[in-house]
Design a protein around this motif. Sequence first.
Motif, short mmCIF file in Angstrom:
data_model
loop_
_atom_site.label_atom_id
_atom_site.label_comp_id
_atom_site.label_asym_id
_atom_site.label_seq_id
_atom_site.Cartn_x
_atom_site.Cartn_y
_atom_site.Cartn_z
N GLN A 283 -2.30 -3.99 -11.60
CA GLN A 283 -2.71 -5.33 -11.99
C GLN A 283 -2.26 -6.34 -10.95
N ALA A 284 -3.22 -7.13 -10.50
CA ALA A 284 -2.93 -8.14 -9.49
C ALA A 284 -3.94 -9.26 -9.60
N PRO A 285 -3.59 -10.48 -9.24
CA PRO A 285 -4.57 -11.58 -9.22
C PRO A 285 -5.76 -11.22 -8.33
N LYS A 286 -6.93 -11.69 -8.71
CA LYS A 286 -8.15 -11.33 -7.97
C LYS A 286 -8.07 -11.76 -6.51
N THR B 108 0.83 -1.21 0.00
CA THR B 108 0.00 0.00 0.00
C THR B 108 0.86 1.26 0.00
N GLU B 109 1.84 1.33 0.89
CA GLU B 109 2.68 2.52 0.96
C GLU B 109 3.43 2.74 -0.35
N ALA B 110 4.00 1.67 -0.90
CA ALA B 110 4.76 1.81 -2.14
C ALA B 110 3.85 2.16 -3.31
N ALA B 111 2.64 1.57 -3.34
CA ALA B 111 1.71 1.85 -4.43
C ALA B 111 1.20 3.29 -4.38
N THR C 221 -12.37 4.85 -2.92
CA THR C 221 -13.33 3.97 -3.57
C THR C 221 -12.63 2.68 -4.00
N ARG C 222 -13.41 1.65 -4.19
CA ARG C 222 -12.82 0.37 -4.60
C ARG C 222 -12.12 0.50 -5.94
N SER C 223 -12.72 1.24 -6.85
CA SER C 223 -12.11 1.37 -8.18
C SER C 223 -10.77 2.09 -8.09
N LEU C 224 -10.72 3.18 -7.28
CA LEU C 224 -9.47 3.92 -7.14
C LEU C 224 -8.43 3.08 -6.42
N SER C 225 -8.83 2.37 -5.37
CA SER C 225 -7.86 1.57 -4.62
C SER C 225 -7.29 0.47 -5.50
N HIS C 226 -8.09 -0.11 -6.38
CA HIS C 226 -7.58 -1.15 -7.27
C HIS C 226 -6.70 -0.56 -8.38
N ARG C 227 -7.00 0.67 -8.80
CA ARG C 227 -6.11 1.33 -9.77
C ARG C 227 -4.76 1.62 -9.13
N ILE C 228 -4.80 2.03 -7.88
CA ILE C 228 -3.55 2.29 -7.16
C ILE C 228 -2.75 1.01 -7.01
N LEU C 229 -3.45 -0.07 -6.68
CA LEU C 229 -2.77 -1.35 -6.49
C LEU C 229 -2.16 -1.86 -7.79
N THR D 58 10.78 2.92 -11.83
CA THR D 58 10.58 3.07 -13.27
C THR D 58 9.20 2.51 -13.64
N PRO D 59 8.63 2.93 -14.78
CA PRO D 59 7.29 2.45 -15.15
C PRO D 59 7.19 0.94 -15.32
N ASP D 60 8.29 0.28 -15.67
CA ASP D 60 8.23 -1.16 -15.89
C ASP D 60 8.62 -1.99 -14.67
N THR D 61 8.76 -1.34 -13.50
CA THR D 61 9.05 -2.08 -12.27
C THR D 61 7.82 -2.85 -11.82
N ARG D 62 7.97 -4.13 -11.57
CA ARG D 62 6.87 -4.94 -11.05
C ARG D 62 6.88 -4.81 -9.54
N LEU D 63 6.06 -3.92 -9.07
CA LEU D 63 6.15 -3.48 -7.67
C LEU D 63 5.86 -4.61 -6.69
#
Length: 540
Positions: free
Chosen positions: A425-428, A65-68, A415-423, A253-258
Amino acid sequence: MPKPYQTAIGSFTRKSTFFWAAVGATVGLANLWQFPYLASLHGGGVFVLLYLGCLLLVTLPLMVTEAALGRYSRHGIVLAMDGFIRSAKVSRAWMAAGRLSIVAAFLVLSYTAVFGSIALAYIFFGAMGRFTGADQADATGILSALVSDPRQYRVFMGWHALFMVLVVWVSVQGVAKGLERTLRIVVPGSLMLMLGLFALAAWHGRIDGAVSHILEMHPQDVTLESLKAALFHAFFTLGLGMGVWAIFGAYTTPDTRLKRSILAVVLMDALVAILAGLMIYAVATDGSSFDGERGFGLLFVSLPVTLAQLPGSQFVIAAVFLMVVMVVWTTAIGLLEPVVGWLQEWIGAPRGWSVLLAGLAVWFAGLASLFSFNIWSQDRYAGATVFRWLELMTGGFLIPVVAILVAVFAGWCLTRSLSHRILGQAPKLFAFIWFWVMRLVLPVVVAYIGIQYTAFSLAGLCENGSNALWCGQPEAAIYDAPGREQSESRGQASTADPVRESGDSIPPAPEEKVPPEKTGAEPAPAENTPKEGEILYNSV
């Protein structure tokens, strides 16, 4: 999300730099002087599994969360919170999460630098042969003369200033040329040096006993206190609640897999803790037990004495403390960065001036902790020195409060949509677990940690003779817990109490020129010097 400010604070140029920077910031002194003791006391390999479980299920979601938040906003924690607050249209009171995290990073860095200065001095002490032929009393006298002799505090100040110069020298060169270049060299270098020292320990030490106590399963030693100890250690050793993860996330960097990188950092932290534990246990003990040793006594007394018996001991001791300095140095670099980023974004100061201003302020604030061990040793407030109050305030209040605010804000205000955008792409399944851990689990668990930490700390002050208001309650109300009798029967303090006095303290520098060991007198414990229980988890 609105971005009212567009201040550029820099970025890494390689995607793997986030991993090395995060490892450097999270692997600290607790891996060296706390983890082996806890593993030995709480079931060996069972404790390691408990520790990994706490890392993955409790602290990993908060780290993500902090890094995202930092990566999504491309700002430090304060400005990131400002943007998300505007986007979510919630109270500006949530800004406290960002501001308190900067205060926490500043204070933790102020006394972490003091520990780093001691390790820096020990490189030269070892190389010059000051530990050659030394016994426990001699090594204790060397540490006491550096730390707690009121007549030599200016020498201590010099080492402290030199350590801060090393930290500022890296940071002032910028994110890419300073942080990235240094961390990509120093962090792998410290790990390679640790591997070399581990090989030496395996060759000359008692590696069988180390493996038995730290890796073999001893379920009979596991109690509820073992889970508490694992939880405390997992929370306080990863740099949470201080804005470090947010600023490093902003630099990615943009391509870092956080998320993948953070998982790798967590596993590396555990691996380093195990490796360091085996190394220190093999060379600093008699192969049977730690006898309650941890903290200052383990790292700065027992370890040099044992290493002094090896061939080429001057080189070996210097190499060991070079590794320690590298560990604390990278931690300090990481802790300075949130403060520098805040000065750049909110005050608008150029990076060079921000680094110099922050470094000077940290050095000046660190003198309060440094003086607490010598010339201010008699100045106690409710039974504690300034140093101990700083540790209690950061570990018992600031860091837990920031963690709770970030978790509640991410789980309930966005909101859930914003929190998931912040997170991202991740497995459900991961997104589902992350969301509900942030909402329900983390606030409760971290509140428990903060309350317990504070209660144990304040009770420890009462044991030192404090007459503060909270000392009117019986000690049993705070200390009675499962497993205490077992640990005390071994002559060890229960690790459910992270600040309990262990009875092993650094004696003061003798007033007379004749050393106590020459007269046959036992050195008396000193109230001004840092005791085992006073070195808390968030020290590093």
